[in-house]
Design a protein around this motif. Structure first.
Motif, PDB file in Angstrom:
ATOM      1  N   ALA A  81       0.831  -1.211   0.000  1.00 23.79           N
ATOM      2  CA  ALA A  81       0.000   0.000   0.000  1.00 23.79           C
ATOM      3  C   ALA A  81       0.866   1.263   0.000  1.00 23.79           C
ATOM      4  O   ALA A  81       0.631   2.184  -0.792  1.00 23.79           O
ATOM      5  CB  ALA A  81      -0.939  -0.004   1.194  1.00 23.79           C
ATOM      6  N   SER A  82       1.874   1.322   0.863  1.00 26.02           N
ATOM      7  CA  SER A  82       2.725   2.521   0.903  1.00 26.02           C
ATOM      8  C   SER A  82       3.658   2.569  -0.300  1.00 26.02           C
ATOM      9  O   SER A  82       4.017   3.645  -0.772  1.00 26.02           O
ATOM     10  CB  SER A  82       3.526   2.573   2.207  1.00 26.02           C
ATOM     11  OG  SER A  82       4.389   1.475   2.307  1.00 26.02           O
ATOM     12  N   TRP A  83       4.037   1.411  -0.818  1.00 22.77           N
ATOM     13  CA  TRP A  83       4.898   1.345  -1.996  1.00 22.77           C
ATOM     14  C   TRP A  83       4.217   1.997  -3.191  1.00 22.77           C
ATOM     15  O   TRP A  83       4.834   2.739  -3.944  1.00 22.77           O
ATOM     16  CB  TRP A  83       5.211  -0.123  -2.285  1.00 22.77           C
ATOM     17  CG  TRP A  83       6.216  -0.364  -3.362  1.00 22.77           C
ATOM     18  CD1 TRP A  83       5.963  -0.608  -4.667  1.00 22.77           C
ATOM     19  CD2 TRP A  83       7.629  -0.398  -3.223  1.00 22.77           C
ATOM     20  NE1 TRP A  83       7.127  -0.809  -5.357  1.00 22.77           N
ATOM     21  CE2 TRP A  83       8.169  -0.684  -4.498  1.00 22.77           C
ATOM     22  CE3 TRP A  83       8.494  -0.219  -2.160  1.00 22.77           C
ATOM     23  CZ2 TRP A  83       9.535  -0.791  -4.712  1.00 22.77           C
ATOM     24  CZ3 TRP A  83       9.852  -0.334  -2.385  1.00 22.77           C
ATOM     25  CH2 TRP A  83      10.358  -0.610  -3.640  1.00 22.77           C
ATOM     26  N   LYS A  84       2.920   1.711  -3.359  1.00 27.27           N
ATOM     27  CA  LYS A  84       2.174   2.262  -4.497  1.00 27.27           C
ATOM     28  C   LYS A  84       2.015   3.774  -4.398  1.00 27.27           C
ATOM     29  O   LYS A  84       1.786   4.435  -5.404  1.00 27.27           O
ATOM     30  CB  LYS A  84       0.810   1.579  -4.613  1.00 27.27           C
ATOM     31  CG  LYS A  84       0.924   0.141  -5.073  1.00 27.27           C
ATOM     32  CD  LYS A  84      -0.431  -0.508  -5.220  1.00 27.27           C
ATOM     33  CE  LYS A  84      -0.278  -1.933  -5.725  1.00 27.27           C
ATOM     34  NZ  LYS A  84      -1.547  -2.603  -5.920  1.00 27.27           N
ATOM     35  N   ASN A  85       2.119   4.324  -3.189  1.00 26.47           N
ATOM     36  CA  ASN A  85       2.001   5.768  -3.004  1.00 26.47           C
ATOM     37  C   ASN A  85       3.324   6.507  -3.183  1.00 26.47           C
ATOM     38  O   ASN A  85       3.350   7.732  -3.183  1.00 26.47           O
ATOM     39  CB  ASN A  85       1.432   6.081  -1.613  1.00 26.47           C
ATOM     40  CG  ASN A  85      -0.017   5.659  -1.495  1.00 26.47           C
ATOM     41  OD1 ASN A  85      -0.771   5.709  -2.461  1.00 26.47           O
ATOM     42  ND2 ASN A  85      -0.405   5.234  -0.305  1.00 26.47           N
ATOM     43  N   HIS A  88       8.508   7.059  -8.289  1.00 23.12           N
ATOM     44  CA  HIS A  88       9.613   6.232  -8.760  1.00 23.12           C
ATOM     45  C   HIS A  88      10.935   6.684  -8.149  1.00 23.12           C
ATOM     46  O   HIS A  88      11.788   5.857  -7.813  1.00 23.12           O
ATOM     47  CB  HIS A  88       9.697   6.247 -10.284  1.00 23.12           C
ATOM     48  CG  HIS A  88       8.608   5.452 -10.934  1.00 23.12           C
ATOM     49  ND1 HIS A  88       8.169   5.701 -12.205  1.00 23.12           N
ATOM     50  CD2 HIS A  88       7.864   4.409 -10.498  1.00 23.12           C
ATOM     51  CE1 HIS A  88       7.208   4.857 -12.522  1.00 23.12           C
ATOM     52  NE2 HIS A  88       7.004   4.063 -11.495  1.00 23.12           N
ATOM     53  N   GLN A  89      11.096   7.985  -8.005  1.00 25.49           N
ATOM     54  CA  GLN A  89      12.312   8.512  -7.382  1.00 25.49           C
ATOM     55  C   GLN A  89      12.429   8.039  -5.937  1.00 25.49           C
ATOM     56  O   GLN A  89      13.508   7.682  -5.463  1.00 25.49           O
ATOM     57  CB  GLN A  89      12.308  10.053  -7.430  1.00 25.49           C
ATOM     58  CG  GLN A  89      12.403  10.640  -8.803  1.00 25.49           C
ATOM     59  CD  GLN A  89      13.823  10.671  -9.337  1.00 25.49           C
ATOM     60  OE1 GLN A  89      14.757  10.198  -8.721  1.00 25.49           O
ATOM     61  NE2 GLN A  89      13.984  11.250 -10.523  1.00 25.49           N
ATOM     62  N   GLY A  90      11.306   8.047  -5.207  1.00 25.10           N
ATOM     63  CA  GLY A  90      11.299   7.596  -3.815  1.00 25.10           C
ATOM     64  C   GLY A  90      11.606   6.115  -3.683  1.00 25.10           C
ATOM     65  O   GLY A  90      12.339   5.696  -2.780  1.00 25.10           O
ATOM     66  N   ILE A  91      11.057   5.319  -4.578  1.00 22.45           N
ATOM     67  CA  ILE A  91      11.317   3.874  -4.568  1.00 22.45           C
ATOM     68  C   ILE A  91      12.795   3.613  -4.855  1.00 22.45           C
ATOM     69  O   ILE A  91      13.446   2.822  -4.161  1.00 22.45           O
ATOM     70  CB  ILE A  91      10.420   3.152  -5.584  1.00 22.45           C
ATOM     71  CG1 ILE A  91       8.952   3.222  -5.138  1.00 22.45           C
ATOM     72  CG2 ILE A  91      10.860   1.710  -5.769  1.00 22.45           C
ATOM     73  CD1 ILE A  91       7.954   2.775  -6.188  1.00 22.45           C
ATOM     74  N   ARG A  92      13.320   4.286  -5.874  1.00 21.28           N
ATOM     75  CA  ARG A  92      14.733   4.126  -6.185  1.00 21.28           C
ATOM     76  C   ARG A  92      15.578   4.530  -4.980  1.00 21.28           C
ATOM     77  O   ARG A  92      16.525   3.837  -4.616  1.00 21.28           O
ATOM     78  CB  ARG A  92      15.145   4.955  -7.394  1.00 21.28           C
ATOM     79  CG  ARG A  92      16.652   4.919  -7.579  1.00 21.28           C
ATOM     80  CD  ARG A  92      17.190   5.567  -8.804  1.00 21.28           C
ATOM     81  NE  ARG A  92      16.757   6.911  -9.054  1.00 21.28           N
ATOM     82  CZ  ARG A  92      16.975   7.547 -10.196  1.00 21.28           C
ATOM     83  NH1 ARG A  92      17.599   6.942 -11.181  1.00 21.28           N
ATOM     84  NH2 ARG A  92      16.563   8.770 -10.378  1.00 21.28           N
ATOM     85  N   GLY A  93      15.216   5.634  -4.336  1.00 15.97           N
ATOM     86  CA  GLY A  93      15.961   6.101  -3.165  1.00 15.97           C
ATOM     87  C   GLY A  93      15.984   5.080  -2.044  1.00 15.97           C
ATOM     88  O   GLY A  93      17.009   4.875  -1.383  1.00 15.97           O
ATOM     89  N   ASP A  94      14.867   4.414  -1.830  1.00 19.20           N
ATOM     90  CA  ASP A  94      14.764   3.368  -0.810  1.00 19.20           C
ATOM     91  C   ASP A  94      15.719   2.220  -1.129  1.00 19.20           C
ATOM     92  O   ASP A  94      16.493   1.765  -0.274  1.00 19.20           O
ATOM     93  CB  ASP A  94      13.312   2.883  -0.756  1.00 19.20           C
ATOM     94  CG  ASP A  94      13.056   1.760   0.228  1.00 19.20           C
ATOM     95  OD1 ASP A  94      13.883   0.834   0.340  1.00 19.20           O
ATOM     96  OD2 ASP A  94      12.002   1.791   0.873  1.00 19.20           O
ATOM     97  N   ILE A  95      15.698   1.755  -2.362  1.00 22.33           N
ATOM     98  CA  ILE A  95      16.542   0.624  -2.764  1.00 22.33           C
ATOM     99  C   ILE A  95      18.018   1.023  -2.749  1.00 22.33           C
ATOM    100  O   ILE A  95      18.868   0.273  -2.261  1.00 22.33           O
ATOM    101  CB  ILE A  95      16.122   0.083  -4.143  1.00 22.33           C
ATOM    102  CG1 ILE A  95      14.677  -0.437  -4.084  1.00 22.33           C
ATOM    103  CG2 ILE A  95      17.066  -1.015  -4.618  1.00 22.33           C
ATOM    104  CD1 ILE A  95      14.054  -0.727  -5.442  1.00 22.33           C
TER     105      ILE A  95
END
Length: 189
Positions: A81-85, A88-95
């Motif tokens: 749920a939080s991943w979908k919110n 793409h920049q935020g997801i990349r930053g997490d990884i």
């Protein structure tokens, strides 16, 4: 006869032909993935080939299984749920933050051990993490840049098997979900 060579071990490298061929194939996959991040997104086979965890685990000697220093583990839990919110920049930053955390720990351990059985898997792991970091940092994404940030409080371990397990979970979990989310780029390229 001139130009004839014995089949088998390569004298300079100490590798048999099969291993040398495998090394060349992996190197070519990594080169393609590093130089063309969009191809990495669109080619699930290239993504699978880049993940060296299974080979590294199978090649571990007893000396390599317990590390001399704690290594912080990457954030691998995925809250859909939080991943979908996230952008793409935020997801990349997490990884990227998780990969950087892990590579720093691997570098510290590598600096403290003698060359040999235990150092080879750590060297391979460090190079593999660097490959993923290169791919992710060169991937063109729209939107404002986001500083890499961890999505968890990292745990630590002395077990190389646990490090490899968590690394594999990061690559086959979060990173793979991210690549699948970006697959719409594949048809537009």
């Amino acid at each position: 006869m001139l130009g004839r060579r014995e089949v088998g071990a390569h004298p300079a490298l100490g590798l048999d032909n099969t291993r040398l061929l495998l090394l060349c194939m992996v190197a070519s996959e990594v080169w393609d993935a590093e130089t063309k991040p969009v191809d990495f997104v669109c080619n699930k086979g290239a993504r699978r080939a880049l993940n060296i965890v299974a080979e590294t685990e199978s090649a571990l000697c007893n000396d390599a299984k317990t590390l001399s220093t704690l290594v912080q583990l990457p954030c691998t839990e995925l809250h859909v749920a939080s991943w979908k919110n996230k952008s793409h920049q935020g997801i990349r930053g997490d990884i990227v933050a998780s990969l950087r955390l892990l590579i720093e720990g691997v570098k510290v351990v590598r600096a403290q051990i003698q060359p040999g059985c235990a150092s080879l898997p750590l060297q391979r792991l460090e190079h593999n993490i660097n490959n993923y970091l290169l791919i992710l940092t060169h991937l063109q994404l729209s939107g404002p840049a986001v500083s890499p940030a961890l999505s968890c409080v990292p745990l630590s371990t002395l077990s190389l098997n646990t490090v490899l397990l968590k690394y594999n979970q990061l690559i086959s979990g979060k990173l793979e979900w991210f690549m699948v989310d970006l697959e719409n780029r594949c048809t537009s390229q």
